[in-house]
Design an enzyme around this catalytic site. Structure first.
Site, PDB file in Angstrom:
ATOM      1  N   ASP A   1       6.756   4.052   0.623  1.00  0.00           N
ATOM      2  CA  ASP A   1       6.178   3.754  -0.684  1.00  0.00           C
ATOM      3  C   ASP A   1       4.889   4.544  -0.835  1.00  0.00           C
ATOM      4  OD1 ASP A   1       3.796   1.527  -0.137  1.00  0.00           O
ATOM      5  OD2 ASP A   1       5.478   1.293   1.254  1.00  0.00           O
TER       6      ASP A   1
ATOM      7  N   GLU B   1      -1.036  -9.432  -3.981  1.00  0.00           N
ATOM      8  CA  GLU B   1      -1.728  -9.468  -2.682  1.00  0.00           C
ATOM      9  C   GLU B   1      -3.003 -10.294  -2.713  1.00  0.00           C
ATOM     10  OE1 GLU B   1      -2.298  -5.491  -1.117  1.00  0.00           O
ATOM     11  OE2 GLU B   1      -0.639  -4.734  -2.325  1.00  0.00           O
TER      12      GLU B   1
END
Length: 286
Positions: A91, A182
């Site tokens: 990613d 997150e």
């Protein structure tokens, strides 16, 4: 009449105390060194396959830079060996700078890179500076691509979803959209955060007609998302030195952020899909 001076009695055992302190310190020091040696040897034995790979099969690189390899490289190889046959990908975002996509093919000259998740948007108002270039480059490089949104807990969730929808056009063969969560909120409760996440997920699913994937860290997943968002598939990040296997209920596992890939100047995240390349095709957009 003069008195005889009375002799002072010596302080008993003063020397023995000094010796005792010296030897106890020495024993403690040796114990610490012994523990360190045992730990290093145990670690080396645990990662013996990875060490053999780097010190044997890659002896040319060792000769060039014997001290530059990190233990994380050895762990990465060990993890990849344990997941032989599973699909491997990466990613990226603007932090990887300009990527030469035609060179992005394998990891450690052995493991083919099948897919890539590309950061598209951040919060309600920012598009990743390299998204367009990465999105086209990955397609030209014949990689299975997916886009993800970095969610800001303290910003409006619908506005964030609208920015992602405006930015990302998914085609047949692309991976489902990803919500990256997150951080914990500063100005709202966890319950309010969950409401916002659901609003983003529902709006994005309604637009693309495919259920999004949720990306988060393992602890965040366990503490806040595992139960209430069980209808979704998860992409979990865990770089722990001692975790070497993907869990059965994880769709993807991001196991390192310190890999080196041809065509990319910086370190990059590597992910394992919980299945092979053919199975990966089953979850793509139709």
């Amino acid at each position: 009449m003069r008195r005889k001076p009375v002799p002072r009695k010596p302080v008993p055992f003063r020397k023995s105390k000094k010796k005792s302190s010296f030897f106890s310190g020495k024993v403690g020091c040796y114990s610490g060194i012994l523990f360190l040696v045992v730990f290093v040897l145990g670690t080396a034995y645990h990662y013996r396959e990875g060490l053999a790979y780097y010190l044997g099969f890659k002896s040319d690189k060792v000769l060039q830079s014997a001290t530059s390899k990190h233990l994380s490289d050895v762990r990465n190889f060990q993890v990849l060996e344990k997941h032989e046959g599973k699909s491997i990908g990466l990613d990226v975002s603007e932090y990887q700078e300009k990527i030469s996509w035609s060179y992005v093919d394998t990891l450690e000259q052995k493991y083919r890179l099948d897919f890539v998740f590309i950061r598209a948007t951040v919060g309600k108002d920012r598009v990743d500076r390299q998204f367009k270039r990465n999105w086209l480059g990955a397609k030209e490089n014949k990689m299975i691509r997916g886009a993800y949104h970095y969610y800001r807990p303290n910003e409006n969730s619908i506005e964030q979803a609208e920015l992602f929808i405006k930015t990302v056009t998914l085609r047949k063969g692309d991976l489902p959209p990803v919500l990256d969560i997150e951080k914990l909120p500063k100005n709202q409760s966890i319950d309010s955060l969950k409401v916002g996440l659901k609003r983003w997920l529902h709006k994005v699913e309604s637009h693309y007609k495919v259920k999004p994937i949720i990306y988060t860290g393992e602890k965040y997943y366990d503490d806040f998302l595992k139960e209430e968002f069980s209808a979704y598939l998860f992409w979990i990040a865990n770089y722990n030195f001692y975790r070497e296997s993907i869990e059965e209920d994880w769709l993807f596992w991001q196991f390192t952020e310190k890999a080196t890939v041809p065509g990319i100047k910086t370190s990059v995240d590597i992910n394992i899909y919980n299945g092979d390349l053919e199975q990966l095709g089953f979850i793509t957009v139709e």
